[in-house]
Design an enzyme around this catalytic site. Structure first.
Site, PDB file in Angstrom:
ATOM      1  CB  CYS A 198      14.021  61.454 -29.424  1.00 44.89           C
ATOM      2  SG  CYS A 198      13.069  59.937 -29.566  1.00 44.89           S
TER       3      CYS A 198
ATOM      4  CG  HIS B 281      29.715  55.141 -25.384  1.00 44.82           C
ATOM      5  ND1 HIS B 281      29.610  54.218 -24.361  1.00 44.82           N
ATOM      6  CD2 HIS B 281      30.892  55.777 -25.199  1.00 44.82           C
ATOM      7  CE1 HIS B 281      30.687  54.305 -23.578  1.00 44.82           C
ATOM      8  NE2 HIS B 281      31.470  55.244 -24.073  1.00 44.82           N
TER       9      HIS B 281
ATOM     10  CG  HIS C 260      19.178  54.238 -32.327  1.00 48.83           C
ATOM     11  ND1 HIS C 260      17.861  54.279 -31.945  1.00 48.83           N
ATOM     12  CD2 HIS C 260      19.646  55.501 -32.221  1.00 48.83           C
ATOM     13  CE1 HIS C 260      17.527  55.529 -31.636  1.00 48.83           C
ATOM     14  NE2 HIS C 260      18.607  56.294 -31.797  1.00 48.83           N
TER      15      HIS C 260
ATOM     16  CG  HIS D  45      57.759  46.474 -37.721  1.00 50.89           C
ATOM     17  ND1 HIS D  45      58.468  45.988 -36.646  1.00 50.89           N
ATOM     18  CD2 HIS D  45      57.924  47.819 -37.691  1.00 50.89           C
ATOM     19  CE1 HIS D  45      59.032  47.005 -36.002  1.00 50.89           C
ATOM     20  NE2 HIS D  45      58.723  48.141 -36.630  1.00 50.89           N
TER      21      HIS D  45
ATOM     22  CD  GLU E  21      63.093  50.501 -37.319  1.00 49.45           C
ATOM     23  OE1 GLU E  21      62.290  49.811 -37.966  1.00 49.45           O
ATOM     24  OE2 GLU E  21      63.757  51.407 -37.812  1.00 49.45           O
TER      25      GLU E  21
ATOM     26  NE  ARG F 145      64.187  45.960 -33.687  1.00 53.66           N
ATOM     27  CZ  ARG F 145      64.011  46.164 -34.985  1.00 53.66           C
ATOM     28  NH1 ARG F 145      64.976  45.891 -35.822  1.00 53.66           N
ATOM     29  NH2 ARG F 145      62.877  46.636 -35.448  1.00 53.66           N
TER      30      ARG F 145
ATOM     31  NE  ARG G 295      60.712  49.202 -39.900  1.00 50.81           N
ATOM     32  CZ  ARG G 295      59.859  50.175 -39.813  1.00 50.81           C
ATOM     33  NH1 ARG G 295      58.889  50.277 -40.692  1.00 50.81           N
ATOM     34  NH2 ARG G 295      59.942  51.066 -38.854  1.00 50.81           N
TER      35      ARG G 295
ATOM     36  CG  HIS H 203      54.915  48.120 -40.037  1.00 49.58           C
ATOM     37  ND1 HIS H 203      54.180  48.462 -38.918  1.00 49.58           N
ATOM     38  CD2 HIS H 203      55.776  49.150 -40.245  1.00 49.58           C
ATOM     39  CE1 HIS H 203      54.577  49.640 -38.477  1.00 49.58           C
ATOM     40  NE2 HIS H 203      55.533  50.082 -39.264  1.00 49.58           N
ATOM     41  CG  HIS H 204      54.609  51.025 -45.066  1.00 50.31           C
ATOM     42  ND1 HIS H 204      54.121  52.139 -44.412  1.00 50.31           N
ATOM     43  CD2 HIS H 204      54.899  51.431 -46.318  1.00 50.31           C
ATOM     44  CE1 HIS H 204      54.128  53.171 -45.228  1.00 50.31           C
ATOM     45  NE2 HIS H 204      54.589  52.764 -46.402  1.00 50.31           N
TER      46      HIS H 204
ATOM     47  NE  ARG I 243      57.080  52.968 -43.971  1.00 52.45           N
ATOM     48  CZ  ARG I 243      57.225  53.057 -42.649  1.00 52.45           C
ATOM     49  NH1 ARG I 243      58.125  53.870 -42.125  1.00 52.45           N
ATOM     50  NH2 ARG I 243      56.489  52.329 -41.839  1.00 52.45           N
TER      51      ARG I 243
ATOM     52  CB  ALA J 138      55.637  56.026 -43.229  1.00 48.65           C
TER      53      ALA J 138
HETATM   54  P1  FAD Z   1      46.472  56.733 -42.591  1.00 48.50           P
HETATM   55  O1  FAD Z   1      47.071  57.387 -41.440  1.00 48.50           O
HETATM   56  O2  FAD Z   1      46.246  55.265 -42.530  1.00 48.50           O
HETATM   57  O3  FAD Z   1      45.097  57.476 -42.866  1.00 48.50           O
HETATM   58  C1  FAD Z   1      44.231  57.073 -43.889  1.00 48.50           C
HETATM   59  C2  FAD Z   1      42.816  57.457 -43.464  1.00 48.50           C
HETATM   60  O4  FAD Z   1      41.962  57.352 -44.600  1.00 48.50           O
HETATM   61  C3  FAD Z   1      42.251  56.512 -42.408  1.00 48.50           C
HETATM   62  O5  FAD Z   1      41.792  57.247 -41.313  1.00 48.50           O
HETATM   63  C4  FAD Z   1      41.118  55.806 -43.136  1.00 48.50           C
HETATM   64  O6  FAD Z   1      40.043  55.460 -42.321  1.00 48.50           O
HETATM   65  C5  FAD Z   1      40.719  56.832 -44.178  1.00 48.50           C
HETATM   66  N1  FAD Z   1      40.063  56.233 -45.337  1.00 48.50           N
HETATM   67  C6  FAD Z   1      40.420  55.118 -46.012  1.00 48.50           C
HETATM   68  N2  FAD Z   1      39.574  54.893 -47.027  1.00 48.50           N
HETATM   69  C7  FAD Z   1      38.667  55.890 -47.010  1.00 48.50           C
HETATM   70  C8  FAD Z   1      37.545  56.192 -47.799  1.00 48.50           C
HETATM   71  N3  FAD Z   1      37.175  55.411 -48.819  1.00 48.50           N
HETATM   72  N4  FAD Z   1      36.807  57.288 -47.501  1.00 48.50           N
HETATM   73  C9  FAD Z   1      37.148  58.091 -46.440  1.00 48.50           C
HETATM   74  N5  FAD Z   1      38.203  57.820 -45.643  1.00 48.50           N
HETATM   75  C10 FAD Z   1      38.966  56.748 -45.932  1.00 48.50           C
HETATM   76  N6  FAD Z   1      55.860  55.539 -39.856  1.00 48.50           N
HETATM   77  C11 FAD Z   1      56.859  56.372 -39.486  1.00 48.50           C
HETATM   78  O7  FAD Z   1      57.393  57.109 -40.294  1.00 48.50           O
HETATM   79  N7  FAD Z   1      57.235  56.411 -38.180  1.00 48.50           N
HETATM   80  C12 FAD Z   1      56.685  55.618 -37.235  1.00 48.50           C
HETATM   81  O8  FAD Z   1      57.037  55.718 -36.077  1.00 48.50           O
HETATM   82  C13 FAD Z   1      55.676  54.702 -37.621  1.00 48.50           C
HETATM   83  N8  FAD Z   1      55.128  53.841 -36.724  1.00 48.50           N
HETATM   84  C14 FAD Z   1      54.097  53.046 -37.114  1.00 48.50           C
HETATM   85  C15 FAD Z   1      53.482  52.226 -36.176  1.00 48.50           C
HETATM   86  C16 FAD Z   1      52.397  51.450 -36.535  1.00 48.50           C
HETATM   87  C17 FAD Z   1      51.743  50.568 -35.524  1.00 48.50           C
HETATM   88  C18 FAD Z   1      51.909  51.496 -37.866  1.00 48.50           C
HETATM   89  C19 FAD Z   1      50.730  50.671 -38.287  1.00 48.50           C
HETATM   90  C20 FAD Z   1      52.528  52.295 -38.808  1.00 48.50           C
HETATM   91  C21 FAD Z   1      53.630  53.064 -38.444  1.00 48.50           C
HETATM   92  N9  FAD Z   1      54.265  53.886 -39.367  1.00 48.50           N
HETATM   93  C22 FAD Z   1      55.264  54.720 -38.967  1.00 48.50           C
HETATM   94  C23 FAD Z   1      53.728  54.020 -40.720  1.00 48.50           C
HETATM   95  C24 FAD Z   1      52.877  55.262 -40.814  1.00 48.50           C
HETATM   96  O9  FAD Z   1      52.185  55.456 -39.611  1.00 48.50           O
HETATM   97  C25 FAD Z   1      51.871  55.206 -41.957  1.00 48.50           C
HETATM   98  O10 FAD Z   1      52.456  54.763 -43.128  1.00 48.50           O
HETATM   99  C26 FAD Z   1      51.306  56.590 -42.210  1.00 48.50           C
HETATM  100  O11 FAD Z   1      50.876  57.150 -41.005  1.00 48.50           O
HETATM  101  C27 FAD Z   1      50.155  56.549 -43.185  1.00 48.50           C
HETATM  102  O12 FAD Z   1      49.536  57.809 -43.183  1.00 48.50           O
HETATM  103  P2  FAD Z   1      48.397  58.130 -44.212  1.00 48.50           P
HETATM  104  O13 FAD Z   1      47.868  59.460 -43.853  1.00 48.50           O
HETATM  105  O14 FAD Z   1      48.862  57.881 -45.577  1.00 48.50           O
HETATM  106  O15 FAD Z   1      47.284  57.007 -43.920  1.00 48.50           O
HETATM  107  O1  MEZ Z   2      58.432  53.931 -39.457  1.00 49.56           O
HETATM  108  C1  MEZ Z   2      57.978  53.040 -38.760  1.00 49.56           C
HETATM  109  O2  MEZ Z   2      57.151  52.242 -39.183  1.00 49.56           O
HETATM  110  C2  MEZ Z   2      58.457  52.900 -37.369  1.00 49.56           C
HETATM  111  C3  MEZ Z   2      59.528  53.815 -36.924  1.00 49.56           C
HETATM  112  C4  MEZ Z   2      57.930  51.959 -36.628  1.00 49.56           C
HETATM  113  C5  MEZ Z   2      58.463  51.604 -35.326  1.00 49.56           C
HETATM  114  O3  MEZ Z   2      58.963  50.502 -35.214  1.00 49.56           O
HETATM  115  O4  MEZ Z   2      58.381  52.432 -34.408  1.00 49.56           O
END
Ligand code: FAD
Ligand code: MEZ
Length: 568
Positions: A14, A74, A77, A364, A377, A380, A401, A501-502, A541, A546
């Site tokens: 172990c 990975h 258990h 989105h 985005e 585009r 959007r 998306h958001h 948004r 964001a």
């Molecule tokens: P998150 O980054 O989601 O982090 C939250 C964290 O909290 C996660 O890791 C989660 O596991 C943890 N968590 C949740 N519940 C618990 C709990 N009970 N206990 C402990 N941990 C917990 N925005 C832009 O402005 N520009 C972009 O280019 C853009 N592109 C995007 C592309 C994609 C594919 C997506 C999905 C979103 C995009 N957004 C973009 C939006 C943006 O990424 C998010 O709105 C932003 O990152 C959210 O950040 P956050 O820290 O609030 O949450």
């Molecule tokens: O803000 C966003 O969610 C973003 C720029 C996403 C994307 O299309 O790249």
């Protein structure tokens, strides 16, 4: 059954993975983050760079997740599961794995265990607890630490990053040296106006004003931590280029999260993964007492603190919440990380926090059809056109959007194509990623592309667009910016459809990131930032706002949480 643990113990014992000692001692030494075990993996097998394998079509050791814990995939258990397949459908060999399984980080919150943990009292005391390891959480934790607080960050998943790690396009900011260098005139007023217009004027103007005013400082702060934000482009609903991202047009999220992970590490901030916060505990006078955290190995424990920052992200992957708050979207795909399950909303509601715009969910317009992969985005923004199944444009590609999504859903079969050429691929590194994932149709002429995609009117549409582009006026749909024409083969097309998306709504906050109760009074010691909050983005948004939100208000939440705890 042979699993990874048995395989290792057969070779040694172990202790090849765990610290030395009797089994009962070993169990006590496994931390929730499995720090020792992961160091052992690396000691024997090497780091990610040594494990990288350029013969693999998809190499999980060079993915956008970065250098996460080996045990994220990975598990020893139990049957290992490929984290990548939460979003993708890769056929990948992994020792002892169930390659088809999808991971799920959530289970039931055990109220009885929570009660017992509170009854036992705190096992640890800090000044500030940050819940969630996305951009908002890391920014809060680093800022709290820099303000002199003793801080711990809890992350429920085996790796940090959340939705932030998936961010593709960039971060919006006004008045940066990058804008000045490119000769772009922009104003705080314009940024705020664009955000308000995009949000259908339902945003909280005070929050918007702060976002705009402090956006340039947010980019400078990320740069001071080691990020590169040198590339600029225009996002939908913005009147100028103000979306910043790494040079070469690489995705912004993985880069920011990598930077923040390193910055937290450098400052000795304990980042505990596999640690889900399931309760915010209040004192009798309603002040913050701490949280109950459910650790993968340590079980349920209370940790005390005077301040808690909620940075748990949105609820885009919580089917039940979407069905409840936005029933029309319940069957839609989502671009979100599996971690986006709305925990923060539940945690805050339970102790009397108020919610703002909780039912406002953004679709989105361009998620790869029948997938969970976002086609950014910026594709585009940099020049792609969007056409329907006949190859006809139907809206300005740079519209917001909500409008673009509605327009797609009105087209035949409710999907569209983005069409672009080699010029765009050269400008946008991330498009190579879509090609790598097999999402692009490709041809040497527009006619050939039209044929293989069945878009009969595409050649006519492309010719008309090229004319508008040369004249600098889009006579069909008034697109404000046409950086590229369609003239350089090969030509590409990708099928897209709207998806969740958001989540714009969430916990109500004031301009200091204080959470508000049902009477709109601030809840002393409770802060929130990022996608868990509501109010900033209004009904819709804008792209790039964001990440700006997570940095501006994440920092504010951390600083104010530290101040509150240290002054108490
Ligand atoms: P998150 O980054 O989601 O982090 C939250 C964290 O909290 C996660 O890791 C989660 O596991 C943890 N968590 C949740 N519940 C618990 C709990 N009970 N206990 C402990 N941990 C917990 N925005 C832009 O402005 N520009 C972009 O280019 C853009 N592109 C995007 C592309 C994609 C594919 C997506 C999905 C979103 C995009 N957004 C973009 C939006 C943006 O990424 C998010 O709105 C932003 O990152 C959210 O950040 P956050 O820290 O609030 O949450
Ligand atoms: O803000 C966003 O969610 C973003 C720029 C996403 C994307 O299309 O790249």
């Amino acid at each position: 059954d042979v699993n990874l643990a048995k395989f290792h113990s057969d070779m040694g014992d172990c202790q090849s993975c765990h610290v030395e000692g009797k089994l009962k001692d070993i169990n006590k030494t496994i931390t929730d983050s499995q720090t020792h075990e992961n160091a052992q993996c690396r000691d024997c097998h090497g780091g990610y760079s040594e494990l990288a394998n350029d013969k693999l079509h998809f190499d999980p050791h060079t993915s956008h997740l970065g250098e996460i814990n080996c045990t994220s995939c990975h598990t020893a258990h139990a049957k290992p599961e490929l984290t990548c397949n939460n979003c993708h459908n890769f056929e990948m060999e992994m020792p002892f794995a169930n390659s088809k399984a999808k991971k799920k980080w959530d289970g039931d919150w055990n109220q009885e265990q929570i009660r017992k943990a509170i009854e036992r009292g705190p096992v640890e005391t800090v000044d500030v607890i940050v819940v969630g390891g996305g951009s908002a959480g890391f920014n809060a934790a680093i800022s709290a630490k820099e303000a002199g607080a003793n801080v711990v960050l809890f992350e429920k998943a085996p790796y940090t990053g959340g939705n932030s790690m998936l961010a593709a396009g960039g971060i919006n900011a006004v008045g940066t040296p990058q804008q000045k260098k490119k000769g772009i005139e922009d104003k705080v007023k314009w940024y705020a106006e664009d955000a308000m217009k995009g949000g259908r004027y339902q945003n909280d103007p005070k929050l918007v004003q702060i976002l705009a005013e402090e956006s340039a400082e947010a980019v400078a702060w990320l740069e001071s931590l080691g990020a590169n934000m040198d590339d600029l482009k225009r996002s939908g609903g913005a009147r100028v280029e103000r979306t910043h991202r790494p040079s070469g047009g690489a995705s912004v999220g993985p880069h920011i999260i990598d930077t923040l992970r390193k910055a937290a590490d450098k400052r000795d901030i304990p980042v505990r993964v596999n640690s889900r916060v399931e309760k915010i505990v209040l004192n009798d006078d309603k002040s913050i007492a701490g949280v109950v955290v459910h650790g993968r190995h340590s079980g349920y424990n209370m940790v005390a603190a005077d301040s808690v920052v909620l940075a748990t992200g949105g609820y885009g992957m919580n089917k039940q919440m979407v069905a409840y708050y936005r029933p029309t979207m319940k069957d839609m795909t989502s671009s979100n990380n599996v971690t986006a399950t709305g925990d923060g909303v539940l945690l805050a509601k339970e102790i009397g926090a108020s919610m703002t715009d909780i039912d406002w969910v953004q679709a989105h317009p361009t998620i790869g059809k029948d997938s969970r992969i976002l086609i950014s985005e910026t594709v585009r923004g940099v020049g792609a056109i969007m056409v329907n199944t006949d190859g006809q444009r139907f809206i300005s590609e740079l519209t917001t959007r909500d409008r673009a999504s509605d327009a797609i859903l009105k087209q035949k079969d409710q999907y569209a194509w983005l069409v672009f050429d080699e010029q765009l691929v050269k400008k946008k590194k991330m498009v190579r990623g879509y090609e790598h994932l097999g999402m692009l149709s490709k041809a040497n002429t527009i006619e050939e592309l039209a044929k293989i995609t069945n878009m009969k009117d595409l050649p006519k549409t492309a010719a008309a667009y090229n004319k508008y582009q040369a004249a600098g006026k889009d006579e069909a749909f008034g697109r404000e910016d046409m950086p590229l024409n369609l003239s350089k083969p090969p030509y590409y097309a990708v099928k897209v459809a709207p998806g969740i998306h958001h989540t714009m709504g969430g916990v109500a906050v004031d301009t200091d990131a204080n959470v508000l109760n049902l009477q709109s009074w601030k809840m002393d010691g409770l802060y929130a930032a990022g996608e868990v909050t509501g109010g900033l983005h209004g009904y819709n948004r804008l792209g790039g706002n964001a990440i700006a939100d997570t940095v501006v208000f994440g920092r504010k939440a951390g600083e104010n949480a530290a101040k509150f705890a240290l002054e108490k």
